[in-house]
Design an enzyme around this catalytic site. Structure first.
Site, PDB file in Angstrom:
ATOM      1  N   HIS A 158       0.835  -1.217   0.000  1.00  0.00           N
ATOM      2  CA  HIS A 158       0.000   0.000   0.000  1.00  0.00           C
ATOM      3  C   HIS A 158       0.863   1.258   0.000  1.00  0.00           C
ATOM      4  CE1 HIS A 158      -3.248  -2.795   1.238  1.00  0.00           C
ATOM      5  NE2 HIS A 158      -2.305  -3.308   1.994  1.00  0.00           N
ATOM      6  N   SER A 279      14.671  21.978 -16.051  1.00  0.00           N
ATOM      7  CA  SER A 279      13.471  22.764 -16.322  1.00  0.00           C
ATOM      8  C   SER A 279      13.878  24.081 -16.957  1.00  0.00           C
ATOM      9  CB  SER A 279      12.737  23.021 -15.004  1.00  0.00           C
ATOM     10  OG  SER A 279      11.901  24.155 -15.138  1.00  0.00           O
ATOM     11  N   LYS A 285      15.676  22.211 -10.746  1.00  0.00           N
ATOM     12  CA  LYS A 285      15.062  20.926 -11.064  1.00  0.00           C
ATOM     13  C   LYS A 285      15.992  19.966 -11.804  1.00  0.00           C
ATOM     14  CE  LYS A 285      11.159  19.945 -10.926  1.00  0.00           C
ATOM     15  NZ  LYS A 285       9.909  20.279 -11.581  1.00  0.00           N
ATOM     16  N   ASN A 287      14.800  16.512 -13.568  1.00  0.00           N
ATOM     17  CA  ASN A 287      13.594  15.716 -13.774  1.00  0.00           C
ATOM     18  C   ASN A 287      13.890  14.335 -14.346  1.00  0.00           C
ATOM     19  OD1 ASN A 287      12.022  17.886 -12.923  1.00  0.00           O
ATOM     20  ND2 ASN A 287      11.901  18.721 -15.008  1.00  0.00           N
ATOM     21  N   GLU A 292       9.767   8.674 -16.808  1.00  0.00           N
ATOM     22  CA  GLU A 292       8.396   9.154 -17.048  1.00  0.00           C
ATOM     23  C   GLU A 292       7.926   8.768 -18.451  1.00  0.00           C
ATOM     24  OE1 GLU A 292       7.948  13.376 -15.982  1.00  0.00           O
ATOM     25  OE2 GLU A 292       9.502  13.028 -14.489  1.00  0.00           O
TER      26      GLU A 292
END
Ligand code: ARG
Length: 460
Positions: A158, A279, A285, A287, A292
């Site tokens: 969970h 970014s 940032k 990323n 992704e």
């Protein structure tokens, strides 16, 4: 003047320009060229063997197709929309080069069994390429797992810290998913690897063809048993896409974990800069764009699977032009799988593991609570009661903002008189790991044994 097509003899007007574009597959099926040539060479050799082509015809066809392949590989071959698809394009160019022998090549064959053969040859080679990338990915995971067979992290259910595991064990779980993916592809390959040629348009041919001979030349494991089925079904492609969708689903789950682990909140890993982007507006940032995208590209794979299932569902036997729509999803699926697996395999060795953060998260998550319950059970308490005792101990530790192992013995004993000072051995992360010492467990020596087995399987 409009160019005549291979079938224009019975038509009284040239085909509408938009229809020509709509029905043509050459803008995408040019990719099949080397496989179309391979299939034609085998078909020609068979036609010569049964006396339909002369030795001279066969020699001319071999020379012409060899030249076309060389032009294709050099990027020189000129595609022509008037010739509709890869099969007509190559046939017309062959005839231009070698004359009548080029026109005799199509004897006892149809584009229907030809395209089914091309797609199977192409898919077989593609599966082999994908398997190579799966092996690279597995090998990278096994190597990293070996470095982290003792590195403690919280295991989750969970997405809540549950019990301590090793990072090596977690990576080997990823590896196990890829093992099954490889098995599924290998199984699918057996059904891909069958020869449709000889089915001709749908009913077979009146020439005394030798299909086994052609199958042997092309390395097929056998021939498609029924001519109608051979030209019509694309179930082998659907199976492949299903296996591919599962591969992407697995990679997507791994990608999701990498994204989570890379957020400062988790801070478990850092990906190498070459796999990340910055970014345009927020200078701080870094990323995880690659994971992704791996996650995102799963969407198109699932789409391709649904596309082919839908393509097939309403088709009466035998060949229908609908089947031309199998190619773009398949091509994109293979490109997506190869690229995603290859980048994944390259990315894994560059993962920087922040072992201290992982360890801290395991401690903060009271991940040895189950071990305390098991300890009480071994001292004679029924498990349900032990569960209750430990829940109270966890609540106390939580209030004090400390770990279970930081509670004094006297305090622990207020929860159960069965607790004595040997309890601290089971409350440590290492004690918890070492206790799970069975096949498939997370004890470091079991993880090492799994790594040995995985390396052996990878070689086999
Ligand atoms: N371009 C076609 C395809 O991809 C080749 C077979 C066409 N056959 C036909 N009878 N129209 O399926």
């Amino acid at each position: 003047m409009t160019q005549t097509t291979a079938w224009s003899g019975r038509f009284s007007e040239p085909v509408d320009a938009r229809v020509k574009r709509y029905t043509a597959s050459i803008p995408f099926d040019w990719r099949l060229a080397p496989f179309d040539i391979q299939g034609s060479l085998a078909h020609a050799a068979m036609l010569e063997k049964i006396g339909v082509l002369t030795a001279q015809d066969l020699a001319d066809i071999r020379r012409g197709l060899g030249e076309i392949l060389a032009d294709f590989e050099a990027g020189r071959f000129q595609w022509n929309l008037d010739d509709e698809d890869i099969h007509f394009n190559i046939e017309r160019d062959l005839t231009r080069r070698i004359g009548d022998a080029g026109k005799r090549l199509h004897t006892g064959r149809s584009r229907n069994d030809q395209v089914a053969t091309d797609v199977r040859l192409w898919l077989r080679a593609s599966i082999d390429g994908i398997q190579t990338q799966i092996q690279r990915a597995r090998s990278a995971l096994i190597d990293l797992a070996e470095q982290h067979a003792d590195t403690v992290m919280p295991g989750f259910t969970h997405l809540q810290a549950a019990q301590p595991v090793t990072f090596g064990h977690h990576l080997m779980a990823w590896q196990a998913m890829l093992v099954r993916d490889a098995e599924r592809l290998a199984d699918c390959r057996r059904r891909v690897n069958r020869l449709p040629l000889g089915a001709a348009a749908l009913a077979g041919t009146s020439y005394p063809i030798d299909r086994e001979f052609v199958a042997g030349l092309l390395g097929f494991e056998g021939v498609c048993d029924n001519s109608l089925d051979a030209v019509s079904d694309r179930d082998f492609a659907i199976e492949f896409l299903a296996a591919g969708a599962l591969i992407m689903t697995h990679l997507s789950r791994m990608a999701e974990e990498m994204v989570l682990w890379m957020t400062p909140r988790f801070g478990f890993i850092d990906l190498a800069d070459r796999f990340c982007t910055g970014s345009s507006i927020m200078p701080q940032k870094k990323n995880p764009d690659v994971p992704e995208l791996m996650r995102g590209k799963t969407g198109r794979m699932n789409g391709h699977l649904i596309a082919l299932l839908t393509l097939m569902k309403g088709q009466p036997l035998a060949y229908n032009k609908d089947n031309q729509e199998d190619k773009e999803p398949l091509f994109d699926a293979v490109d997506t799988l190869i690229d995603t697996l290859a980048i994944f395999a390259d990315m894994i060795p560059g993962i920087r593991v922040k072992a201290e953060r992982m360890r801290q998260a395991a401690i903060e998550g009271f991940t040895t609570a189950t071990d305390l319950a098991d300890y009480l059970v071994k001292k004679g308490l029924p498990f349900r009661e032990a569960h209750e005792v430990v829940a109270r101990a966890v609540a106390a530790a939580e209030k004090k903002d400390c770990d279970l192992a930081d509670l004094a013995l006297a305090e622990l004993q207020t929860f159960s008189a069965l607790i004595s000072d040997d309890v601290y051995a089971v409350l440590t992360l290492e004690g918890s790991l070492a206790a799970r010492d069975h096949l498939g467990g997370t004890a470091p020596n079991q993880v090492r044994a799994a790594i040995v087995r995985a390396r052996t399987a990878l070689k086999g």
